[in-house]
Design a protein around this motif. Structure first.
Motif, PDB file in Angstrom:
ATOM      1  N   PHE A   2      47.769  -5.670 102.835  1.00  0.00           N
ATOM      2  CA  PHE A   2      47.512  -5.185 104.198  1.00  0.00           C
ATOM      3  C   PHE A   2      46.270  -5.871 104.779  1.00  0.00           C
ATOM      4  CE2 PHE A   2      45.321  -2.159 107.005  1.00  0.00           C
ATOM      5  CZ  PHE A   2      46.297  -1.978 107.978  1.00  0.00           C
ATOM      6  N   SER A   3      45.222  -5.971 103.972  1.00  0.00           N
ATOM      7  CA  SER A   3      43.985  -6.611 104.416  1.00  0.00           C
ATOM      8  C   SER A   3      44.194  -8.098 104.673  1.00  0.00           C
ATOM      9  CB  SER A   3      42.884  -6.424 103.371  1.00  0.00           C
ATOM     10  OG  SER A   3      42.688  -5.060 103.075  1.00  0.00           O
ATOM     11  N   PHE A   4      44.987  -8.737 103.793  1.00  0.00           N
ATOM     12  CA  PHE A   4      45.212 -10.186 103.933  1.00  0.00           C
ATOM     13  C   PHE A   4      45.956 -10.495 105.230  1.00  0.00           C
ATOM     14  CE2 PHE A   4      47.380 -14.203 103.330  1.00  0.00           C
ATOM     15  CZ  PHE A   4      46.372 -15.000 102.785  1.00  0.00           C
ATOM     16  N   VAL A   5      46.933  -9.679 105.569  1.00  0.00           N
ATOM     17  CA  VAL A   5      47.693  -9.903 106.814  1.00  0.00           C
ATOM     18  C   VAL A   5      46.759  -9.836 108.023  1.00  0.00           C
ATOM     19  CG1 VAL A   5      49.469  -8.961 108.332  1.00  0.00           C
ATOM     20  CG2 VAL A   5      49.883  -9.102 105.873  1.00  0.00           C
ATOM     21  N   ILE A   6      45.887  -8.833 108.052  1.00  0.00           N
ATOM     22  CA  ILE A   6      44.930  -8.712 109.158  1.00  0.00           C
ATOM     23  C   ILE A   6      43.959  -9.899 109.148  1.00  0.00           C
ATOM     24  CG2 ILE A   6      43.060  -7.324 110.139  1.00  0.00           C
ATOM     25  CD1 ILE A   6      44.436  -4.854 109.025  1.00  0.00           C
ATOM     26  N   PHE A  39      44.491 -12.902 107.985  1.00  0.00           N
ATOM     27  CA  PHE A  39      45.212 -14.092 108.432  1.00  0.00           C
ATOM     28  C   PHE A  39      45.305 -14.139 109.954  1.00  0.00           C
ATOM     29  CE2 PHE A  39      49.451 -15.648 109.777  1.00  0.00           C
ATOM     30  CZ  PHE A  39      49.251 -17.000 109.551  1.00  0.00           C
ATOM     31  N   ILE A  40      45.616 -12.990 110.563  1.00  0.00           N
ATOM     32  CA  ILE A  40      45.700 -12.919 112.036  1.00  0.00           C
ATOM     33  C   ILE A  40      44.347 -13.234 112.664  1.00  0.00           C
ATOM     34  CG2 ILE A  40      46.103 -11.367 113.991  1.00  0.00           C
ATOM     35  CD1 ILE A  40      48.158  -9.893 112.195  1.00  0.00           C
ATOM     36  N   LEU A  41      43.276 -12.690 112.085  1.00  0.00           N
ATOM     37  CA  LEU A  41      41.925 -12.969 112.607  1.00  0.00           C
ATOM     38  C   LEU A  41      41.561 -14.443 112.446  1.00  0.00           C
ATOM     39  CD1 LEU A  41      39.896  -9.854 111.371  1.00  0.00           C
ATOM     40  CD2 LEU A  41      40.578 -10.398 113.712  1.00  0.00           C
ATOM     41  N   ALA A  42      41.961 -15.046 111.315  1.00  0.00           N
ATOM     42  CA  ALA A  42      41.696 -16.473 111.097  1.00  0.00           C
ATOM     43  C   ALA A  42      42.398 -17.320 112.151  1.00  0.00           C
ATOM     44  CB  ALA A  42      42.150 -16.878 109.690  1.00  0.00           C
ATOM     45  N   MET A  43      43.636 -16.951 112.492  1.00  0.00           N
ATOM     46  CA  MET A  43      44.374 -17.660 113.537  1.00  0.00           C
ATOM     47  C   MET A  43      43.674 -17.524 114.886  1.00  0.00           C
ATOM     48  SD  MET A  43      47.121 -19.173 112.324  1.00  0.00           S
ATOM     49  CE  MET A  43      48.219 -19.311 113.730  1.00  0.00           C
ATOM     50  N   MET A  44      43.180 -16.323 115.168  1.00  0.00           N
ATOM     51  CA  MET A  44      42.476 -16.085 116.431  1.00  0.00           C
ATOM     52  C   MET A  44      41.188 -16.904 116.507  1.00  0.00           C
ATOM     53  SD  MET A  44      43.063 -11.964 116.774  1.00  0.00           S
ATOM     54  CE  MET A  44      41.973 -11.821 118.201  1.00  0.00           C
ATOM     55  N   LEU A  45      40.434 -16.938 115.402  1.00  0.00           N
ATOM     56  CA  LEU A  45      39.196 -17.720 115.368  1.00  0.00           C
ATOM     57  C   LEU A  45      39.475 -19.201 115.563  1.00  0.00           C
ATOM     58  CD1 LEU A  45      37.336 -15.986 112.393  1.00  0.00           C
ATOM     59  CD2 LEU A  45      36.700 -15.889 114.805  1.00  0.00           C
ATOM     60  N   LEU A  46      40.589 -19.667 115.005  1.00  0.00           N
ATOM     61  CA  LEU A  46      40.960 -21.074 115.162  1.00  0.00           C
ATOM     62  C   LEU A  46      41.338 -21.382 116.606  1.00  0.00           C
ATOM     63  CD1 LEU A  46      41.221 -23.552 113.281  1.00  0.00           C
ATOM     64  CD2 LEU A  46      43.663 -23.090 113.190  1.00  0.00           C
ATOM     65  N   ILE A  90      39.188  -2.414 102.513  1.00  0.00           N
ATOM     66  CA  ILE A  90      39.961  -3.185 103.497  1.00  0.00           C
ATOM     67  C   ILE A  90      39.050  -4.124 104.281  1.00  0.00           C
ATOM     68  CG2 ILE A  90      41.308  -2.998 105.627  1.00  0.00           C
ATOM     69  CD1 ILE A  90      42.507  -0.396 104.453  1.00  0.00           C
ATOM     70  N   ILE A  91      37.890  -3.617 104.691  1.00  0.00           N
ATOM     71  CA  ILE A  91      36.936  -4.445 105.454  1.00  0.00           C
ATOM     72  C   ILE A  91      36.483  -5.641 104.622  1.00  0.00           C
ATOM     73  CG2 ILE A  91      34.628  -4.502 106.468  1.00  0.00           C
ATOM     74  CD1 ILE A  91      35.081  -1.564 107.295  1.00  0.00           C
ATOM     75  N   TYR A  92      36.170  -5.412 103.351  1.00  0.00           N
ATOM     76  CA  TYR A  92      35.732  -6.503 102.486  1.00  0.00           C
ATOM     77  C   TYR A  92      36.837  -7.542 102.306  1.00  0.00           C
ATOM     78  CZ  TYR A  92      31.205  -4.619 101.056  1.00  0.00           C
ATOM     79  OH  TYR A  92      29.902  -4.203 101.041  1.00  0.00           O
TER      80      TYR A  92
END
Length: 348
Positions: free
Chosen positions: A285-289, A291-298, A15-17
């Motif tokens: 499951f990993s992709f959803v998390i 994607f959320i992190l990518a939005m936060m970084l943006l 999941i982390i990877y």
């Protein structure tokens, strides 16, 4: 739910990877898609059917008229085309162009501009370069003070950058040079050149449609996003190599479950399909998390210089990319684990 909890606990490192892969791929593919879309957005608000016209002097005899003015070109355009048009002239100034509008709005200014001599529109970033005199602002262009009649906000983009100032065209100046014309068809532009020649104004005109081919657009994206492409490839190669090792350990950790399914009649195809579905579940499951992190970084603006927005098509490509990478990783790992071993029941 208990089975899902156990699955997630056993798959923590995977999941982390894949969260890391998802973050990088969402940002990278969004950047690539946005860059590709911008290759179809020409500079200074020109439409996609605009023409680039390079007018040079033709070798003429001593009895011909060589005194070609910009006004001659404009007059012929109005006579032949009979349609609204916007025309820019590249005068060699690095940040701006001259403009002429005929029954049309100036795209960047988004209003009907007037062809008043010695007037200029400035991008907001250039406003500080103007001087104030008698309650008016002036911008020095060609060593002449041009009155500032409007301010516009320049769109941030790396490809086909907009001008920082637009000065009213001097129609009495020499007509040779590079023009960008929006609103005139290619056939009409050819007629304009013929019309000028009929008036004994001999010029060499090279007319090029500004609409780029798919190959040209992809080449522009590759040049614009070279750093993103290199980082994406290198990062994913390194992550991919590590993910195979982690996936192998994940498969080995589930030997007991695999053996139980084998005892109750599980075949190679059924067990492989079961493992693949669980691997896809982990990946989604990993992709959803991610994607959320990518939005936060943006939102934070860490990658603001490289990625300006998250694009839905970029997200779709990133998901397909992660799905393909994940599927291949699972298949390769399974082959490496059970290479030459008769672990599963034969059959389908």
């Amino acid at each position: 739910m208990e089975g899902l909890d156990i699955l997630l606990k056993k798959s923590l490192y995977i999941i982390i990877y894949y969260i890391t892969v998802a973050v990088f791929s969402c940002l990278a593919f969004s950047s690539l898609v946005v860059s590709f879309e911008k290759t179809n957005q020409l500079q200074d608000g020109l439409g996609i059917e605009s023409l680039q016209v390079n007018i040079q002097e033709q070798e003429i005899d001593e009895n011909s008229n060589s005194n070609f003015k910009t006004a001659d070109l404009i007059e012929s355009l109005k006579e032949i085309s009979k349609s609204p048009f916007v025309m820019y002239k590249d005068t060699g100034t690095p940040h701006g162009k001259e403009f002429y509008v005929h029954n049309s709005k100036l795209p960047l200014v988004k209003e009907t501009a007037k062809n008043i001599p010695n007037t200029v529109y400035l991008d907001k970033s250039f406003e500080k370069n103007s001087i104030e005199k008698n309650n008016n602002h002036y911008f020095i262009y060609k060593s002449i003070p041009y009155k500032v009649v409007g301010i516009y906000q320049q769109q941030r983009k790396n490809i086909n950058q907009n001008s920082a100032f637009l000065a009213a065209m001097d129609i009495n100046a020499n007509g040779l040079g590079m023009y960008y014309i929006d609103g005139v068809h290619l056939s009409d532009m050819n007629k304009v050149v013929e019309h000028l020649e009929n008036r004994e104004i001999f010029i060499d005109a090279t007319i090029i449609p500004m609409k780029k081919t798919m190959k040209e657009r992809i080449t522009l994206v590759a040049k614009d996003q070279a750093v993103v492409l290199i980082l994406l490839i290198v990062t994913l190669i390194l992550i991919g190599m590590n993910t195979i090792g982690v996936t192998i350990n994940w498969i080995l950790s589930r030997n007991d479950e695999i053996y139980v399914r084998y005892l109750v009649g599980g075949t190679t195809r059924k067990i492989n399909w079961w493992l693949l579905k669980e691997y896809w579940l982990i990946l989604i499951f990993s992709f959803v998390i991610g994607f959320i992190l990518a939005m936060m970084l943006l939102k934070i603006g860490i990658f603001n210089y490289v990625v300006s927005e998250i694009d839905r098509y970029g997200i779709g490509l990133a998901f397909v990319f992660c799905l393909i990478i994940g599927t291949l990783t699972k298949i390769i790992s399974l082959l490496l684990v059970y290479r030459g071993k008769n672990k599963f029941r034969k059959g389908y």
